[in-house]
Every structure is written in structure tokens, then in C-alpha cells.
Design a protein around this motif. Structure first.
Motif, PDB file in Angstrom:
ATOM      1  N   UNK A 276       2.303   9.869  -4.990  1.00  0.00           N
ATOM      2  CA  UNK A 276       2.332  11.105  -4.220  1.00  0.00           C
ATOM      3  C   UNK A 276       1.100  11.317  -3.377  1.00  0.00           C
ATOM      4  N   UNK A 277       0.521  10.229  -2.854  1.00  0.00           N
ATOM      5  CA  UNK A 277      -0.701  10.315  -2.056  1.00  0.00           C
ATOM      6  C   UNK A 277      -0.369  10.475  -0.580  1.00  0.00           C
ATOM      7  N   UNK A 278      -1.298  10.991   0.222  1.00  0.00           N
ATOM      8  CA  UNK A 278      -1.068  11.108   1.667  1.00  0.00           C
ATOM      9  C   UNK A 278      -0.830   9.731   2.294  1.00  0.00           C
TER      10      UNK A 278
ATOM     11  N   UNK B 211       0.823  -1.212   0.000  1.00  0.00           N
ATOM     12  CA  UNK B 211       0.000   0.000   0.000  1.00  0.00           C
ATOM     13  C   UNK B 211       0.856   1.260   0.000  1.00  0.00           C
ATOM     14  N   UNK B 212       1.877   1.275   0.841  1.00  0.00           N
ATOM     15  CA  UNK B 212       2.740   2.462   0.930  1.00  0.00           C
ATOM     16  C   UNK B 212       3.534   2.686  -0.352  1.00  0.00           C
ATOM     17  N   UNK B 213       3.900   1.590  -1.032  1.00  0.00           N
ATOM     18  CA  UNK B 213       4.639   1.739  -2.292  1.00  0.00           C
ATOM     19  C   UNK B 213       3.784   2.478  -3.322  1.00  0.00           C
TER      20      UNK B 213
ATOM     21  N   UNK C  81      -6.630   2.849   1.600  1.00  0.00           N
ATOM     22  CA  UNK C  81      -6.011   1.937   0.641  1.00  0.00           C
ATOM     23  C   UNK C  81      -7.036   1.423  -0.357  1.00  0.00           C
ATOM     24  N   UNK C  82      -8.190   1.002   0.133  1.00  0.00           N
ATOM     25  CA  UNK C  82      -9.219   0.477  -0.766  1.00  0.00           C
ATOM     26  C   UNK C  82      -9.692   1.552  -1.729  1.00  0.00           C
TER      27      UNK C  82
END
Length: 247
Positions: free
Chosen positions: A176-178, A168-170, A183-184
């Protein structure tokens, strides 16, 4: 050599089928429930090599002893190849999948985490100025593979969740998301599979391919609806595999 090994009738068995060697290209794994049986299989390979003018590279051959879940075997008799004792290892990468004596998959999940980290950082560094559509395509191609993930059956929830969070973090980093965005929601917006959807599809695909295979060993494993393989895939893939298995 494969015919010679298969007709030796020593090694491991699934029901009445002898499974003492698994071969892929020039990669051969010998399987035996005892050291004595393994020595006989190695001797068969040595005899074949001698009659065909071949020499094995002892340094590329190793031995792993799998425990039964209750007992670990610290001391075993040596296994010799070309009169040289084979090294015993406690971690081995076989066809890209990490094997350990306890048959747990945490080590392989860690391997995939490291590989995902490398690929994700490469994408973020090289393609930071690309369009959103290009980034989504690249992420799907490079970060959604999870090689051999359908084989993960015994692992800690900590290892599994760590990989999911990193996946998810990748995507957040690349797009460039917060950090704490849904995640969904972000995967739905990009029309990409989330972590759980990928696992469900991989398990369903593996069961389908195993059930359709003409290989006798795979057919035995797949036909056991109460076995750990199908049970695990049904748990991960839910109704997708259950419906298919019943058919």
C-alpha cells in the motif's frame, strides 16, 4: 541410452568433450551441429527403445534450429522419429526456461513477468489485511525467486527494466505504498533485496555451484574465464563473482 549416445561421437563438442545429450529425469535433449548428426542420435534412441520394449510419444518431441547470429535456416531436411516427421518449433520451454532460435532471453523474461504478475496479484488479493511482517515474508517467498534468471545473458534493456519496474510496483501494491516512492528506500526499510541485489546473488550462486560441480561439461564452461558465461556473471554480480573466479 545415455552411454550409447555419449559414445556415438556425433553431435556438438565443447573442446574435446562430446556434448550430444543433456538428460534430467525422463527429459532428454539431443544436440547436434548438423541434421545428419541429429538423425544418427535419434536412430540411437529408437534402437534403444526397440530393444527395451518402449515407444516414444512423437507429439512430445520437437526440433529447434539455432542460428549462428548471422544466418537463419528457414528450410531444413526433416528429422523422423518412428517414421513420423518431428515438428519444428521456434519457442520451447525446457525445464522451465524459454528457449528461442536466436538464443536471446527476452521471451524468458516475459515468462517471468507474467508469473510475477499472477503471484503479486494473488498476494494483494488474499492477504490485504495481514500485518506488514507477514506481507514482507510472503513477498520474499513468492515474488523474489526469478527462476533461471542467472541464465539471462542476451536480452534488451527494455525487457530487463520492465521486469525490474514490475517487481518494484508489486511490492508497492502489496504494502500500500505510494506509486513513486523510492524503491531502494522501501526495500531497505523492509530489509528485502532489491531487484539488482537479487540478480547479483543469483549469478554469484550459479557460478559457485557450476565451479564446484563434478560434471565434466559444467567444469569446462566454468573454467573459461574469458567465456560469455563467466563474463556475464561477473558483469552482473560485480566483485562478488570476480573475486571468487580468481580464487
Amino acid at each position: 541410452m545415455i552411454d550409447m549416445l555419449s559414445s556415438a561421437s556425433v553431435g556438438c563438442h565443447i573442446d574435446d568433450v562430446c556434448v550430444n545429450n543433456i538428460s534430467y529425469a525422463d527429459d532428454v535433449a539431443l544436440l547436434s551441429a548438423s541434421v545428419c548428426g541429429l538423425r544418427k542420435l535419434v536412430a540411437t534412441c529408437e534402437a534403444y527403445a526397440l530393444s527395451h520394449g518402449l515407444i516414444y510419444n512423437v507429439k512430445k518431441n520437437q526440433v529447434m534450429v539455432f542460428g549462428d547470429g548471422r544466418k537463419q535456416y528457414d528450410n531444413i531436411p526433416p528429422v523422423l522419429l518412428n517414421s513420423t516427421e518431428l515438428q519444428r518449433v521456434y519457442k520451447f520451454k525446457y525445464l522451465g526456461h524459454m528457449l528461442t532460435p536466436d538464443l536471446r532471453d527476452d521471451e524468458d523474461i516475459q515468462r517471468e513477468r507474467r508469473a510475477l504478475s499472477v503471484r503479486a496479484n494473488m498476494l494483494a488479493r488474499r492477504f490485504a489485511r495481514c500485518t506488514r511482517e507477514v506481507k514482507v515474508t510472503l513477498f520474499k517467498a513468492y515474488c523474489s525467486t526469478f527462476y533461471t534468471c542467472a541464465l539471462w545473458a542476451r536480452y534488451t534493456q527494455k525487457s530487463y527494466n520492465a521486469l525490474r519496474v514490475q517487481y518494484n510496483n508489486a511490492f508497492r501494491m502489496l504494502m500500500g505504498l505510494p506509486r513513486f516512492c523510492s524503491a531502494s528506500g522501501m526495500f531497505a526499510d523492509a530489509r528485502l533485496d532489491c531487484f539488482y541485489a537479487i540478480m547479483r546473488k543469483r549469478c554469484a550462486s550459479l557460478v559457485r555451484r557450476v565451479r564446484e560441480s563434478n560434471n565434466g561439461i559444467l567444469r569446462i564452461v566454468a573454467s573459461r574465464l574469458d567465456g560469455p558465461f563467466v563474463n556475464h556473471c561477473c558483469t552482473i554480480a560485480g566483485g562478488m563473482v570476480q573475486k571468487w573466479a580468481e580464487q
